[in-house]
Scaffold this active site. Structure first.
Site, PDB file in Angstrom:
ATOM      1  N   ARG A 242       0.846  -1.186   0.000  1.00 33.09           N
ATOM      2  CA  ARG A 242       0.000   0.000   0.000  1.00 33.09           C
ATOM      3  C   ARG A 242       0.879   1.232   0.000  1.00 33.09           C
ATOM      4  O   ARG A 242       1.958   1.215   0.603  1.00 33.09           O
ATOM      5  CB  ARG A 242      -0.850   0.062   1.288  1.00 33.09           C
ATOM      6  CG  ARG A 242      -2.180  -0.629   1.219  1.00 33.09           C
ATOM      7  CD  ARG A 242      -3.162   0.112   0.305  1.00 33.09           C
ATOM      8  NE  ARG A 242      -4.425  -0.587   0.220  1.00 33.09           N
ATOM      9  CZ  ARG A 242      -4.672  -1.628  -0.564  1.00 33.09           C
ATOM     10  NH1 ARG A 242      -3.745  -2.091  -1.371  1.00 33.09           N
ATOM     11  NH2 ARG A 242      -5.855  -2.202  -0.579  1.00 33.09           N
ATOM     12  N   GLU A 271      -1.611   8.271  -3.972  1.00 32.79           N
ATOM     13  CA  GLU A 271      -1.956   7.934  -5.353  1.00 32.79           C
ATOM     14  C   GLU A 271      -3.396   8.371  -5.651  1.00 32.79           C
ATOM     15  O   GLU A 271      -4.219   8.408  -4.731  1.00 32.79           O
ATOM     16  CB  GLU A 271      -1.788   6.417  -5.592  1.00 32.79           C
ATOM     17  CG  GLU A 271      -2.685   5.547  -4.745  1.00 32.79           C
ATOM     18  CD  GLU A 271      -2.344   4.048  -4.865  1.00 32.79           C
ATOM     19  OE1 GLU A 271      -1.177   3.673  -4.707  1.00 32.79           O
ATOM     20  OE2 GLU A 271      -3.295   3.287  -5.103  1.00 32.79           O
ATOM     21  N   HIS A 289      -1.005   0.737  -9.531  1.00 38.14           N
ATOM     22  CA  HIS A 289      -1.757  -0.123  -8.604  1.00 38.14           C
ATOM     23  C   HIS A 289      -2.526  -1.213  -9.367  1.00 38.14           C
ATOM     24  O   HIS A 289      -3.753  -1.297  -9.314  1.00 38.14           O
ATOM     25  CB  HIS A 289      -2.725   0.738  -7.768  1.00 38.14           C
ATOM     26  CG  HIS A 289      -3.114   0.091  -6.481  1.00 38.14           C
ATOM     27  ND1 HIS A 289      -3.391   0.798  -5.335  1.00 38.14           N
ATOM     28  CD2 HIS A 289      -3.283  -1.218  -6.143  1.00 38.14           C
ATOM     29  CE1 HIS A 289      -3.715  -0.043  -4.360  1.00 38.14           C
ATOM     30  NE2 HIS A 289      -3.649  -1.269  -4.830  1.00 38.14           N
TER      31      HIS A 289
END
Ligand code: GLV
Length: 333
Positions: A242, A271, A289
């Site tokens: 993460r 992000e 991601h």
């Protein structure tokens, strides 16, 4: 005739999965990928019985306030730091995630980033596409990367995905060290040929480090300047966990100053924005991601989210496949 229950899907999803939901529910499915403000989320969730949401949708007490209709929120991801579970439980809303179906695909991707970063695939491709090869040629000692085979791999966070990453190291004849709050059973350690060490030992000893730990406030900046300083300057760091687990500014400084060889990053602090210092570096491979994004796995995740919704508010309710707060159902009896 009783009205159909309503389900909101916050992001574009496979038509086949939406069709499964539409057999039983009135489905309002968004067709563009975007972020919703808390007020928008609150308004969307106010009128529905269930929702399928993405990791960017933060469902907390403020969003749920006054909502007595919502019964289930199915998260499209295994990590669920976007969900305030105590608030969902208080509101009587069953929350679910998508564990297990993505373990192997995510582990594959961790290796893709590790190999690409260690062997400079991204930088070499950019150079080739820019037409530099015919102009400059490739010298025998150009584009040198660092080896994986025979080296020591470190895994920080040894859950199901971490173990899948570790198991793959056997194919590269690597030694595997890991750190996790709780040590694995002897049997699990044997199955992934991995040995537990203190975090500091892990950082000092490994040649390559893959981060696979869940985001919790305690894990924020688990890899910061002090931790990076312990790592070998020839090491490669991969983050498929993460954003926020790594201090991205400290990482960029270490990469820029040659205190770390390379990094492969799929997740970022804040992000979709990516730290400008990382974007400016050539020794980092960046992706948006997508570690679980294979055809099969994303479809399995979407199906799992739909299954959870169907189990809670469908015509034939049953046990949700992957509940995060099953006490909600127990309370209902
Ligand atoms: C992806 O990051 C996930 O948590 O599934």
């Amino acid at each position: 005739m009783s009205e159909k229950k309503k389900v909101w899907v916050s992001r574009p999803l496979f038509p086949e999965v939406l069709a499964r939901l539409a057999e039983q529910f009135e489905v309002e499915a968004e067709t563009v990928e975007r972020r919703y403000s808390p007020e928008e989320l609150r308004a969307r969730l106010a009128g529905v019985d269930g929702a399928v949401v993405g990791l960017v949708d933060r469902i907390d007490a403020a969003v749920l306030e006054g909502n007595t209709r919502l019964k289930v929120v199915a998260n499209l991801g295994v990590g669920h730091n976007n969900l305030d579970l105590p608030a969902l439980t208080r509101a009587g809303v069953l929350a679910s995630n998508t564990p297990d179906v993505l373990n192997e695909t995510t582990a594959d991707y961790g290796w893709a980033l590790l190999m690409a970063a260690a062997r400079r695939v991204g930088a070499a491709e950019r150079w080739l596409r820019a037409g530099e090869w015919p102009k400059q040629g490739v010298h025998f000692d150009d584009w040198l990367g660092v080896d994986l085979h025979g080296r020591t791999l470190g895994v920080l966070g040894m859950g199901r995905i971490g173990r899948a990453v570790a198991r793959r190291a056997a194919g590269f004849d690597m030694r595997v060290l890991y750190h996790n709050r709780t040590r694995l059973s002897d049997e699990l350690e044997r199955s992934c040929h991995a040995a537990w060490v203190e975090k500091e030992t892990l950082l000092r000893e490994v040649d390559h480090l893959v981060l696979v730990l869940p985001f919790t406030p305690a894990n924020r900046h688990a890899i910061g300047a002090a931790e990076l300083a312990l790592m070998k300057p020839t090491a490669v760091l991969v983050n498929i966990a993460r954003g926020g687990i790594v201090d991205d500014a400290a990482l960029a400084a270490a990469l820029r100053e040659g205190r770390l060889a390379a990094a492969g990053l799929d997740v970022f602090e804040g992000e979709p924005a990516v730290h400008a210092d990382l974007l400016a570096l050539d020794n980092v491979v960046l992706s948006p991601h997508i570690a679980s994004a294979s055809f099969t796995t994303r479809r399995a995740m979407a199906d799992m989210a739909a299954d959870n919704v169907l189990a809670v508010i469908g015509a034939e309710p049953g046990k949700p496949v992957s509940p995060l707060n099953p006490e909600v159902l127990a309370a209902k009896g």
